[in-house]
Design a protein around this motif. Structure first.
Motif, mmCIF file in Angstrom:
data_model
loop_
_atom_site.group_PDB
_atom_site.id
_atom_site.type_symbol
_atom_site.label_atom_id
_atom_site.label_comp_id
_atom_site.label_asym_id
_atom_site.label_seq_id
_atom_site.Cartn_x
_atom_site.Cartn_y
_atom_site.Cartn_z
ATOM 1 N N MET A 1 37.581 58.760 51.086
ATOM 2 C CA MET A 1 37.988 57.550 51.803
ATOM 3 C C MET A 1 39.330 57.049 51.285
ATOM 4 N N ALA A 2 40.023 56.296 52.105
ATOM 5 C CA ALA A 2 41.308 55.737 51.682
ATOM 6 C C ALA A 2 41.055 54.673 50.623
ATOM 7 N N ALA A 3 41.866 54.694 49.584
ATOM 8 C CA ALA A 3 41.681 53.706 48.515
ATOM 9 C C ALA A 3 42.056 52.320 49.039
ATOM 10 N N ALA A 4 41.173 51.361 48.786
ATOM 11 C CA ALA A 4 41.473 49.994 49.224
ATOM 12 C C ALA A 4 42.503 49.395 48.266
ATOM 13 N N ALA A 5 43.358 48.563 48.789
ATOM 14 C CA ALA A 5 44.331 47.894 47.924
ATOM 15 C C ALA A 5 43.578 46.986 46.967
ATOM 16 N N PRO A 6 44.041 46.886 45.712
ATOM 17 C CA PRO A 6 43.344 46.004 44.771
ATOM 18 C C PRO A 6 43.366 44.559 45.273
ATOM 19 N N LEU A 7 42.300 43.866 45.012
ATOM 20 C CA LEU A 7 42.203 42.504 45.543
ATOM 21 C C LEU A 7 42.877 41.470 44.655
ATOM 22 N N GLU A 8 43.090 41.829 43.391
ATOM 23 C CA GLU A 8 43.739 40.900 42.473
ATOM 24 C C GLU A 8 43.103 39.523 42.494
ATOM 25 N N VAL A 9 41.831 39.540 42.227
ATOM 26 C CA VAL A 9 41.131 38.256 42.178
ATOM 27 C C VAL A 9 41.275 37.709 40.768
ATOM 28 N N ASN A 10 41.803 36.540 40.634
ATOM 29 C CA ASN A 10 42.154 36.026 39.318
ATOM 30 C C ASN A 10 41.219 34.916 38.858
ATOM 31 N N LYS A 11 41.461 34.485 37.636
ATOM 32 C CA LYS A 11 40.708 33.360 37.087
ATOM 33 C C LYS A 11 41.043 32.086 37.856
ATOM 34 N N THR B 1 29.574 46.960 31.495
ATOM 35 C CA THR B 1 30.045 46.608 32.827
ATOM 36 C C THR B 1 31.549 46.350 32.781
ATOM 37 N N TYR B 2 32.226 46.634 33.862
ATOM 38 C CA TYR B 2 33.681 46.535 33.937
ATOM 39 C C TYR B 2 34.168 45.219 33.339
ATOM 40 N N ALA B 3 35.215 45.307 32.490
ATOM 41 C CA ALA B 3 35.590 44.143 31.683
ATOM 42 C C ALA B 3 36.699 43.288 32.279
ATOM 43 N N GLY B 4 36.952 43.388 33.564
ATOM 44 C CA GLY B 4 37.960 42.495 34.129
ATOM 45 C C GLY B 4 37.515 41.042 33.988
ATOM 46 N N THR B 5 38.437 40.150 33.689
ATOM 47 C CA THR B 5 38.064 38.734 33.634
ATOM 48 C C THR B 5 38.202 38.122 35.024
ATOM 49 N N THR B 6 38.537 38.965 35.976
ATOM 50 C CA THR B 6 38.750 38.478 37.332
ATOM 51 C C THR B 6 37.743 39.141 38.249
ATOM 52 N N ILE B 7 37.553 38.591 39.413
ATOM 53 C CA ILE B 7 36.593 39.175 40.340
ATOM 54 C C ILE B 7 37.339 40.072 41.318
ATOM 55 N N GLY B 8 36.878 41.290 41.430
ATOM 56 C CA GLY B 8 37.557 42.229 42.310
ATOM 57 C C GLY B 8 36.693 43.437 42.561
ATOM 58 N N PRO B 9 37.257 44.458 43.178
ATOM 59 C CA PRO B 9 36.456 45.615 43.584
ATOM 60 C C PRO B 9 35.766 46.323 42.428
ATOM 61 N N LYS B 10 36.296 46.175 41.209
ATOM 62 C CA LYS B 10 35.642 46.870 40.095
ATOM 63 C C LYS B 10 34.596 46.002 39.410
ATOM 64 N N SER B 11 34.502 44.752 39.779
ATOM 65 C CA SER B 11 33.499 43.881 39.152
ATOM 66 C C SER B 11 32.127 44.511 39.340
ATOM 67 N N GLY B 12 31.390 44.587 38.264
ATOM 68 C CA GLY B 12 30.042 45.136 38.344
ATOM 69 C C GLY B 12 29.972 46.632 38.138
ATOM 70 N N GLN B 13 31.132 47.279 38.037
ATOM 71 C CA GLN B 13 31.100 48.738 37.861
ATOM 72 C C GLN B 13 30.517 49.102 36.504
ATOM 73 N N PRO B 14 29.464 49.923 36.489
ATOM 74 C CA PRO B 14 28.868 50.285 35.197
ATOM 75 C C PRO B 14 29.656 51.391 34.500
ATOM 76 N N MET B 15 29.520 51.461 33.173
ATOM 77 C CA MET B 15 30.032 52.604 32.413
ATOM 78 C C MET B 15 29.221 53.835 32.800
ATOM 79 N N ALA B 16 29.825 55.027 32.712
ATOM 80 C CA ALA B 16 29.024 56.244 32.912
ATOM 81 C C ALA B 16 28.051 56.355 31.744
ATOM 82 N N MET B 17 26.756 56.555 32.071
ATOM 83 C CA MET B 17 25.729 56.511 31.022
ATOM 84 C C MET B 17 25.333 57.884 30.506
#
Ligand code: HEC
Length: 459
Positions: free
Chosen positions: A1-11, A350-366
């Motif tokens: 799929m085409a990569a979505a542009a980052p949402l850059e959701v900030n604090k 879980t993904y360590a962004g302090t902002t909310i965006g497409p990677k929020s909630g992404q788990p580490m590979a276990m």
């Protein structure tokens, strides 16, 4: 799929996109009570005893003397496991594991395991709150097991664990706070694992504890859920033991049910398979060896050697094990032979962004799920998946991305994943749209690939 542009959701303090400002302005995306089971599979009206999530997370806990603290777990692993098991059962057996009704001490469930966003259909069923676990492949559990079996499980934390669940989930913003996931010492988590495999397939299940669960008819997992009887097969425990604070902080142990055993009750017939507090990173002995064996070079694990399958032996209805984890590390009968309890749980993050965006909630590979048996496990992956990870919430880097660890709790990592996946899903986005988020921004978030799942294996 085409990569979505980052949402850059900030604090909140930052300038943000329209979507992020709306997301953050949305007062509380988590309802004040977390749902108990998957809304896609509701109980028919009038169903008695529907599962209720135990979610009155305490703010404090009392000081106690824990029966396992006095036991040298390296010298007496069976006794240590026995003390933890008794604690998990005390008061819970009497209320059939409605853990909030326990008269001795209350236990708590982790939220957000009810709904994985419809990708996997593994959300909690409504009878006992079971979530779907790795299926048992043919012959993994027993020589006579010709068919795969579904495995479903429910876990719960003691009050100490409950305080951490509350800190992560009952936040002012309504967004989970993984940085709060450090569990207090002597937190205990217990997990009952049930299988739909029959006694004919697995003779040692005879006389086990039976629950009816609303699950799939078979391991294709693609038909409507139905009520099926399931039998207790495995019981997992995790203890945050202060004596291992300098390694992982946790002791993980597992039991298998032995129907032919001498014990009077089901619980007396649970036999420890092993316990472990580290992954012996320096030791690659037998890392590519398939089957079951005791690896005597491991120093951070104890295995019950009498359960190791002997070829040519007629077991009748006695239990035995056909595999452990990689290189003989501790793992349970339903678990992947290329991982281990400590390896998989250490990568709870879980993904360590302090902002909310497409990677929020992404788990580490276990785990390295591309390998299905140890002989396929590439040793180039050994350090990534078997290096020790300290306990407590902290930053770990994997594939150049930063993750906050959730102190070995995969129920926290999985819940956070499901929370954000749900935020992206249609009904929530519709609600946001109703609040004024532009359809464009809503589409942008929906277009991103679903988050990977948090599970015991790839299927
Ligand atoms: C390859 C991954 C994997 C392995 C190996 C694994 N687990 Fe887990 N475990 C999970 C996932 C994913 C969850 C959360 C999902 C759920 O409970 O529905 C979980 C949940 C648990 C929980 C509930 C609390 C928590 O930490 O989330 C306990 C206790 C537990 N596992 C113990 C064990 C033990 C003991 C072993 C080894 C015998 C083990 N696990 C091996 C993936 C794994």
């Amino acid at each position: 799929m085409a990569a979505a542009a980052p949402l850059e959701v900030n604090k909140p303090a930052d300038q943000g996109t329209e979507l992020q400002r709306k997301l953050l302005a949305t007062p509380n995306p988590a309802p004040s009570r977390f749902p108990s089971f998957d809304p896609r599979y509701p109980p028919p009206p009038g169903t008695p005893d529907v599962f209720q999530l135990s979610q009155d997370y305490p703010k404090t806990f009392k000081e106690e003397t824990f029966p396992w603290s006095a036991i040298d777990f390296k010298a007496f692993p069976t006794e240590y496991m026995g003390a933890v098991l008794s604690y998990c059962l005390e008061g819970n057996v009497d209320v059939d594991f409605k853990v909030q009704d326990n008269k001795v001490r209350k236990w708590y469930h982790a939220p957000w395991l009810h709904d994985d966003g419809d990708q996997f259909g593994a959300g909690r069923e409504y009878h006992h709150g079971l979530t779907r676990e790795r299926k048992a492949r043919p012959f993994e559990l027993h020589r006579s097991q010709s068919a795969p079996g579904q495995n479903w499980a429910v876990g719960f934390y003691n009050d100490r664990g409950g305080t951490a669940l509350g800190k992560v989930w009952r936040t002012a913003s309504g967004y989970p706070d993984p940085y709060a996931s450090t569990f207090p010492v002597n937190t205990v988590a217990c997990k009952l694992l049930f299988t739909d495999a029959s006694v004919e397939q697995i003779p040692y299940l005879v006389g086990s504890k039976t629950w009816t669960a609303n699950i799939y008819p078979d391991t294709a997992y693609n038909k409507p859920r139905v009520d099926k009887p399931m039998r207790l097969l495995q019981l997992d425990v995790a203890v945050k033991d202060p004596r291992v604070a300098d390694t992982t902080g946790w002791i993980y142990g597992t039991f298998v049910y032995d129907g032919g055993g001498a014990g009077k009750t089901v619980w007396d017939r649970m036999v420890p398979v092993g316990l472990s507090w580290g992954d012996d990173r320096q030791d690659r002995t037998d890392a590519n060896r398939d089957g079951v064996f005791v690896n005597t070079s491991l120093t951070q694990a104890r295995i019950t050697s009498s359960l190791v399958e002997q070829t040519g032996w007629d077991y009748g209805n006695r239990a035995y094990v056909r595999h452990h984890g990689l290189g003989g590390r501790v793992n349970g009968p339903i678990d992947s032979p290329v991982s281990s309890c400590i390896s998989c749980h250490g990568r709870a993050g879980t993904y360590a962004g302090t902002t909310i965006g497409p990677k929020s909630g992404q788990p580490m590979a276990m785990a390295y799920f591309a390998a299905s048996k140890p002989s396929d496990f590439p040793l180039s992956q050994f350090d990534e998946f078997f290096k020790p990870i300290p306990g407590g919430a902290h930053i770990e880097t994997q594939n150049n991305e930063r993750f906050v660890t959730t102190d070995y709790s995969l129920q926290l990592t999985g819940g956070i994943r499901n929370f954000y996946q749900n935020l992206r899903s249609q009904p929530v986005m519709k609600a946001l749209h109703a609040r004024g988020v532009s359809a464009m921004a809503a589409k942008e978030l929906q277009a991103v690939e679903p988050l990977p799942k948090v599970a015991r294996d790839a299927d």
